[in-house]
Design a protein around this motif. Sequence first.
Motif, PDB file in Angstrom:
ATOM      1  N   LEU A  18       0.943  -1.230   0.118  1.00  0.00           N
ATOM      2  CA  LEU A  18       0.114  -0.041   0.011  1.00  0.00           C
ATOM      3  C   LEU A  18       0.858   0.978  -0.031  1.00  0.00           C
ATOM      4  O   LEU A  18       0.978   2.011   0.975  1.00  0.00           O
ATOM      5  CB  LEU A  18      -1.005  -0.169   1.230  1.00  0.00           C
ATOM      6  N   HIS A  19       1.683   1.501  -1.234  1.00  0.00           N
ATOM      7  CA  HIS A  19       2.417   2.600  -1.200  1.00  0.00           C
ATOM      8  C   HIS A  19       1.872   3.847  -1.632  1.00  0.00           C
ATOM      9  O   HIS A  19       2.607   4.762  -1.591  1.00  0.00           O
ATOM     10  CB  HIS A  19       3.461   2.237  -2.208  1.00  0.00           C
ATOM     11  N   SER A  20       0.367   4.016  -1.862  1.00  0.00           N
ATOM     12  CA  SER A  20       0.029   5.163  -2.176  1.00  0.00           C
ATOM     13  C   SER A  20      -1.249   5.615  -1.506  1.00  0.00           C
ATOM     14  O   SER A  20      -1.904   4.604  -0.745  1.00  0.00           O
ATOM     15  CB  SER A  20      -0.441   5.404  -3.672  1.00  0.00           C
TER      16      SER A  20
ATOM     17  N   ALA B 138      -8.634   2.730  -0.787  1.00  0.00           N
ATOM     18  CA  ALA B 138      -9.501   1.310  -1.572  1.00  0.00           C
ATOM     19  C   ALA B 138      -9.328   0.126  -0.856  1.00  0.00           C
ATOM     20  O   ALA B 138     -10.017  -0.922  -1.085  1.00  0.00           O
ATOM     21  CB  ALA B 138      -8.795   1.128  -3.173  1.00  0.00           C
ATOM     22  N   THR B 139      -8.479   0.158   0.120  1.00  0.00           N
ATOM     23  CA  THR B 139      -8.406  -1.168   0.920  1.00  0.00           C
ATOM     24  C   THR B 139      -9.246  -1.137   1.961  1.00  0.00           C
ATOM     25  O   THR B 139      -9.839  -0.159   2.807  1.00  0.00           O
ATOM     26  CB  THR B 139      -7.021  -1.165   1.641  1.00  0.00           C
ATOM     27  N   PRO B 140     -10.220  -2.257   2.118  1.00  0.00           N
ATOM     28  CA  PRO B 140     -11.230  -2.443   3.342  1.00  0.00           C
ATOM     29  C   PRO B 140     -10.564  -2.147   4.699  1.00  0.00           C
ATOM     30  O   PRO B 140      -9.625  -2.280   4.951  1.00  0.00           O
ATOM     31  CB  PRO B 140     -11.615  -3.956   3.164  1.00  0.00           C
ATOM     32  N   GLU B 141     -11.557  -1.260   5.407  1.00  0.00           N
ATOM     33  CA  GLU B 141     -11.077  -1.080   6.762  1.00  0.00           C
ATOM     34  C   GLU B 141     -10.614  -2.049   7.809  1.00  0.00           C
ATOM     35  O   GLU B 141      -9.562  -1.872   8.254  1.00  0.00           O
ATOM     36  CB  GLU B 141     -12.389  -0.081   7.215  1.00  0.00           C
ATOM     37  N   GLY B 142     -11.399  -3.405   7.652  1.00  0.00           N
ATOM     38  CA  GLY B 142     -10.858  -4.090   8.584  1.00  0.00           C
ATOM     39  C   GLY B 142      -9.365  -4.637   8.278  1.00  0.00           C
ATOM     40  O   GLY B 142      -8.733  -5.074   8.949  1.00  0.00           O
ATOM     41  N   THR B 143      -8.847  -4.692   6.785  1.00  0.00           N
ATOM     42  CA  THR B 143      -7.467  -4.904   6.642  1.00  0.00           C
ATOM     43  C   THR B 143      -6.867  -3.975   7.057  1.00  0.00           C
ATOM     44  O   THR B 143      -5.451  -4.262   7.656  1.00  0.00           O
ATOM     45  CB  THR B 143      -7.495  -4.963   5.037  1.00  0.00           C
ATOM     46  N   VAL B 144      -6.814  -2.748   6.872  1.00  0.00           N
ATOM     47  CA  VAL B 144      -6.234  -1.644   7.153  1.00  0.00           C
ATOM     48  C   VAL B 144      -5.941  -1.991   8.936  1.00  0.00           C
ATOM     49  O   VAL B 144      -4.635  -1.606   9.425  1.00  0.00           O
ATOM     50  CB  VAL B 144      -6.760  -0.405   6.867  1.00  0.00           C
ATOM     51  N   GLN B 145      -6.855  -2.325   9.596  1.00  0.00           N
ATOM     52  CA  GLN B 145      -7.078  -2.088  10.832  1.00  0.00           C
ATOM     53  C   GLN B 145      -6.028  -3.323  11.582  1.00  0.00           C
ATOM     54  O   GLN B 145      -5.400  -3.213  12.357  1.00  0.00           O
ATOM     55  CB  GLN B 145      -8.687  -2.394  11.759  1.00  0.00           C
ATOM     56  N   ARG B 146      -6.084  -4.542  10.613  1.00  0.00           N
ATOM     57  CA  ARG B 146      -5.183  -5.650  11.128  1.00  0.00           C
ATOM     58  C   ARG B 146      -3.949  -5.155  10.698  1.00  0.00           C
ATOM     59  O   ARG B 146      -2.747  -5.729  11.452  1.00  0.00           O
ATOM     60  CB  ARG B 146      -5.539  -6.741  10.098  1.00  0.00           C
ATOM     61  N   ILE B 147      -3.552  -4.383   9.943  1.00  0.00           N
ATOM     62  CA  ILE B 147      -2.145  -3.950   9.578  1.00  0.00           C
ATOM     63  C   ILE B 147      -1.640  -3.047  10.598  1.00  0.00           C
ATOM     64  O   ILE B 147      -0.629  -2.886  11.271  1.00  0.00           O
ATOM     65  CB  ILE B 147      -2.024  -3.401   8.112  1.00  0.00           C
ATOM     66  N   LEU B 148      -2.541  -1.978  11.125  1.00  0.00           N
ATOM     67  CA  LEU B 148      -1.908  -0.841  11.935  1.00  0.00           C
ATOM     68  C   LEU B 148      -2.447  -0.904  13.081  1.00  0.00           C
ATOM     69  O   LEU B 148      -2.083   0.047  13.929  1.00  0.00           O
ATOM     70  CB  LEU B 148      -2.480   0.551  11.108  1.00  0.00           C
ATOM     71  N   GLY B 149      -3.547  -1.401  13.413  1.00  0.00           N
ATOM     72  CA  GLY B 149      -4.319  -1.616  14.783  1.00  0.00           C
ATOM     73  C   GLY B 149      -5.665  -0.901  14.601  1.00  0.00           C
ATOM     74  O   GLY B 149      -5.962  -0.114  13.655  1.00  0.00           O
ATOM     75  N   GLY B 150      -6.562  -1.285  15.448  1.00  0.00           N
ATOM     76  CA  GLY B 150      -7.986  -0.694  15.116  1.00  0.00           C
ATOM     77  C   GLY B 150      -8.210   0.832  15.002  1.00  0.00           C
ATOM     78  O   GLY B 150      -8.625   1.313  13.940  1.00  0.00           O
ATOM     79  N   ARG B 151      -7.621   1.442  16.162  1.00  0.00           N
ATOM     80  CA  ARG B 151      -8.096   2.901  16.023  1.00  0.00           C
ATOM     81  C   ARG B 151      -7.198   3.521  15.163  1.00  0.00           C
ATOM     82  O   ARG B 151      -7.656   4.258  14.267  1.00  0.00           O
ATOM     83  CB  ARG B 151      -7.863   3.492  17.372  1.00  0.00           C
ATOM     84  N   ALA B 152      -5.936   3.278  15.090  1.00  0.00           N
ATOM     85  CA  ALA B 152      -5.030   4.075  14.174  1.00  0.00           C
ATOM     86  C   ALA B 152      -5.313   3.605  12.582  1.00  0.00           C
ATOM     87  O   ALA B 152      -5.504   4.497  11.534  1.00  0.00           O
ATOM     88  CB  ALA B 152      -3.473   3.607  14.170  1.00  0.00           C
ATOM     89  N   GLY B 153      -5.807   2.385  12.389  1.00  0.00           N
ATOM     90  CA  GLY B 153      -6.076   1.911  10.951  1.00  0.00           C
ATOM     91  C   GLY B 153      -7.508   2.692  10.561  1.00  0.00           C
ATOM     92  O   GLY B 153      -7.361   3.026   9.517  1.00  0.00           O
TER      93      GLY B 153
ATOM     94  N   ARG C 222      -8.869   9.336   6.637  1.00  0.00           N
ATOM     95  CA  ARG C 222      -7.758  10.407   6.232  1.00  0.00           C
ATOM     96  C   ARG C 222      -7.563  10.222   4.889  1.00  0.00           C
ATOM     97  O   ARG C 222      -7.426  11.170   3.764  1.00  0.00           O
ATOM     98  CB  ARG C 222      -6.639  10.863   6.920  1.00  0.00           C
ATOM     99  N   ALA C 223      -7.297   9.187   4.331  1.00  0.00           N
ATOM    100  CA  ALA C 223      -6.953   8.621   3.009  1.00  0.00           C
ATOM    101  C   ALA C 223      -8.198   8.825   2.028  1.00  0.00           C
ATOM    102  O   ALA C 223      -7.934   9.232   0.766  1.00  0.00           O
ATOM    103  CB  ALA C 223      -6.396   7.238   2.972  1.00  0.00           C
ATOM    104  N   LEU C 224      -9.276   8.682   2.619  1.00  0.00           N
ATOM    105  CA  LEU C 224     -10.391   8.901   1.847  1.00  0.00           C
ATOM    106  C   LEU C 224     -10.882  10.576   1.819  1.00  0.00           C
ATOM    107  O   LEU C 224     -11.980  10.907   1.249  1.00  0.00           O
ATOM    108  CB  LEU C 224     -11.559   8.261   2.730  1.00  0.00           C
ATOM    109  N   GLY C 225     -10.197  11.307   2.728  1.00  0.00           N
ATOM    110  CA  GLY C 225     -10.406  12.920   2.663  1.00  0.00           C
ATOM    111  C   GLY C 225     -11.417  13.178   3.758  1.00  0.00           C
ATOM    112  O   GLY C 225     -11.922  14.163   3.581  1.00  0.00           O
ATOM    113  N   ILE C 226     -11.556  12.201   4.588  1.00  0.00           N
ATOM    114  CA  ILE C 226     -12.641  12.559   5.686  1.00  0.00           C
ATOM    115  C   ILE C 226     -12.003  12.771   6.870  1.00  0.00           C
ATOM    116  O   ILE C 226     -10.921  12.295   7.523  1.00  0.00           O
ATOM    117  CB  ILE C 226     -13.291  10.940   6.171  1.00  0.00           C
TER     118      ILE C 226
END
Length: 334
Positions: free
Chosen positions: A141-143, A149-164, A170-174
């Motif tokens: 996920l270099h961009s 575009a990555t599902p939220e659950g996947t990002v949370q598994r990579i970075l942790g729940g709150r941080a993910g 923020r990547a979505l502009g929210i």
Amino acid sequence: MPQQAAVRGAHVLHVRCRQGTGEAGYRALLDLACDVSPVVQVLPPTAALVDVAGALRYWDASPWDLGMRLRLRAAALLGIDVRVGAGPNWTVAAMASKGPLPVTLVPADSVAVRSFLDPLPVGMLHGIGLVQAERLVSFGLHSVGLLAATPEGTVQRILGGRAGRLLRDRALGIDPRPVTPSSLPSSTRERRTFDHDTLDAEAVRTALLESAVALGARLRARQQIAGTLALEVVFADGSTITRTRTLPEPSCHTEDLRTAAYGVFQAMDLQRARIRGITLTVDKLAAAGSAGGQISLDRVRENRLRAEPVIDELNARFGSGAVRPAALSWRRAG
């Protein structure tokens, strides 16, 4: 959404000073920002947020126009180079201010936000840490667009729940955070920690002197005086003790801060306590001209006070710590 409405919806300006801008210049820039809009949130040491939603009609101008106005006035009146990002929220505006252009506007419509964010390296995402960015890149996920575009659950598994969740939003502009009007803090502090828990009172006094020198220089640069001084001592077991002293009169002079700090430390009577670190805080800050000073008949003290502006000028020119007390001469300037 009509294009004009999209542009006007980009109501948050993120103003970023060139690195190395001093305290006095930063404060002067905040005054210029308040001339554009009263809704200014300080982001020390060199940035600020300005919400211009209520100022657009008054100035009959777009966010880009107001950003350029602020930049030109900062250059002409203060000699300060700033970059301004304008966007629909804090995250987008902060990332826009990192761009190569003096003023970068990202309209509020979703297509424009995605076109701006998606190509950026994930390490540029506002609020992301170096370790978090490296971890995302290790998963491909270099961009910013790939992260969005990555599902939220996947990002949370990579970075942790709150941080993910936060970084994907923020990547979505929210970014729902409002711009909250604020000023520079009414207190400032210096923290020192020791390489090893120490029983050496002289080592603590040296740290107090170093902190008093830094605080005095900072107050004079800000043209402020302090009314109280607090000393927090951290012990080897992690416990703390804090004592506060009111200065005989509000001051920005290193000698007064040093004398008060030594007095507080001595009154603690920490004879055999192992000390891990100290924090010196000056509070009840006010403008330097807001209080009178007592006339001193001590010629030695008066000479030291007259030397302070010269020392400050030399340190500003040749680097912090170029001129410092002899007791700190063995320390490398930071």
